[in-house]
Design an enzyme around this catalytic site. Structure first.
Site, PDB file in Angstrom:
ATOM      1  N   SER A 197      14.327 -12.761  15.046  1.00 23.21           N
ATOM      2  CA  SER A 197      12.977 -12.241  14.872  1.00 23.21           C
ATOM      3  C   SER A 197      12.732 -11.025  15.757  1.00 23.21           C
ATOM      4  CB  SER A 197      11.957 -13.319  15.227  1.00 23.21           C
ATOM      5  OG  SER A 197      12.139 -14.477  14.460  1.00 23.21           O
ATOM      6  N   ASP A 221       1.516 -12.210  15.876  1.00 25.59           N
ATOM      7  CA  ASP A 221       2.859 -12.430  16.424  1.00 25.59           C
ATOM      8  C   ASP A 221       3.458 -11.102  16.878  1.00 25.59           C
ATOM      9  OD1 ASP A 221       5.214 -13.628  17.130  1.00 25.59           O
ATOM     10  OD2 ASP A 221       5.912 -13.991  15.089  1.00 25.59           O
ATOM     11  N   HIS A 224       6.679 -14.823  19.526  1.00 22.02           N
ATOM     12  CA  HIS A 224       7.321 -16.139  19.623  1.00 22.02           C
ATOM     13  C   HIS A 224       8.734 -16.063  20.192  1.00 22.02           C
ATOM     14  CE1 HIS A 224       9.035 -15.163  15.555  1.00 22.02           C
ATOM     15  NE2 HIS A 224      10.048 -15.865  16.020  1.00 22.02           N
TER      16      HIS A 224
END
Length: 265
Positions: free
Chosen positions: A209, A115, A71
């Site tokens: 992230s 992810d 993402h």
């Protein structure tokens, strides 16, 4: 102070958006270049209002390959290796553009399933004392509940603070899968790891992230996501599940770089 911080986190959770994770809260500044596998991702984003930069974490697994969260990826990404203070042009930093990437074919922004992204660097990093690789677990190598792991990043040091210029790290404990199953409807134990609890008042949070969950000197997880209504626990991508996928793409890239066979005369 931990009780006060925990109350602040709980009350703030209802007004703050929460998708990606990664800002280090309750951690400490690491010794300079003591996490030489860490990568800072400078991500260029363009839309109708203009161009701006966002950031994520990542980690070096081959001289020309970095792992991060799917993402995070946008049109233009530059990887900065060997950084301690991300806002300075430190002499030991290596800034390398990303030439290609592979997002897992089953990645879904709904529930952040699969992810994971593998980034190919435009050129190989120079491996030295400030820039090194980190090992990955094998396909059948898990990490058990109760294990204390660490996560590093350049994100916020408090929910209402500013991003840290220097690399910080927090220790987090792996939780039983049922803890996350109760909170996340899309939680998949085979491909995700449940991490963190409210007792320690330590966490990663949105904005950085892609950093690694390091357990027993191996990168077992990737900072992925949390829930907007509940700060603890958080979900990390389980690297061991994707190890065959990672190796397949690394081999494919290596084959593409082999010199062409000479034409037969």
């Amino acid at each position: 102070w931990q009780k006060m911080l925990l109350l602040l986190l709980i009350s703030s959770a209802f007004v703050l958006p929460w998708a990606g994770a990664g800002e280090i809260i309750g951690g400490k500044v690491v010794k300079r270049h003591s996490r030489p596998y860490m990568a800072y991702l400078d991500i260029k984003v363009s839309n109708e209002t203009g161009t701006f930069h966002s950031s994520c974490g990542g980690f070096l697994i081959c001289p020309d390959a970095v792992l991060s969260a799917a993402h995070c990826v946008r049109v233009e990404v530059t990887v900065i290796l060997g950084a301690h203070n991300k806002n300075l042009r430190e002499w030991n930093q290596q800034r390398i553009p990303v030439s290609d990437w592979v997002i897992h074919h089953k990645y879904s922004s709904v529930g952040f399933r699969n992810d994971i992204v593998l980034l190919k660097l435009e050129k190989k990093a120079k491996i030295n004392k400030n820039v090194k690789l980190i090992s990955l677990p094998s396909n059948d190598e898990g990490v058990t509940a109760g294990t204390t792991c660490s996560v590093a990043g350049w994100g916020l040091t408090s929910l209402d603070g500013h991003p840290s210029n220097v690399l910080r790290e927090v220790e987090l404990k792996v939780q039983n899968d049922r803890t996350c199953k109760q909170l996340f409807g899309n939680y998949q134990p085979e491909s995700m790891i449940c991490v963190g609890d409210g007792n320690s008042a330590k966490l990663t949070y949105k904005g950085d992230s892609g950093g690694p969950l390091v357990c027993n000197q191996k990168a077992h997880g990737i900072v992925s996501h949390g829930d907007k209504l509940c700060i603890f626990p958080e979900v990390f991508t389980r690297i061991s599940y994707f190890e065959p996928w990672i190796q397949d793409h690394l081999r494919s890239w290596a084959l593409q770089e082999l010199p062409a066979s000479p034409s037969s005369q």
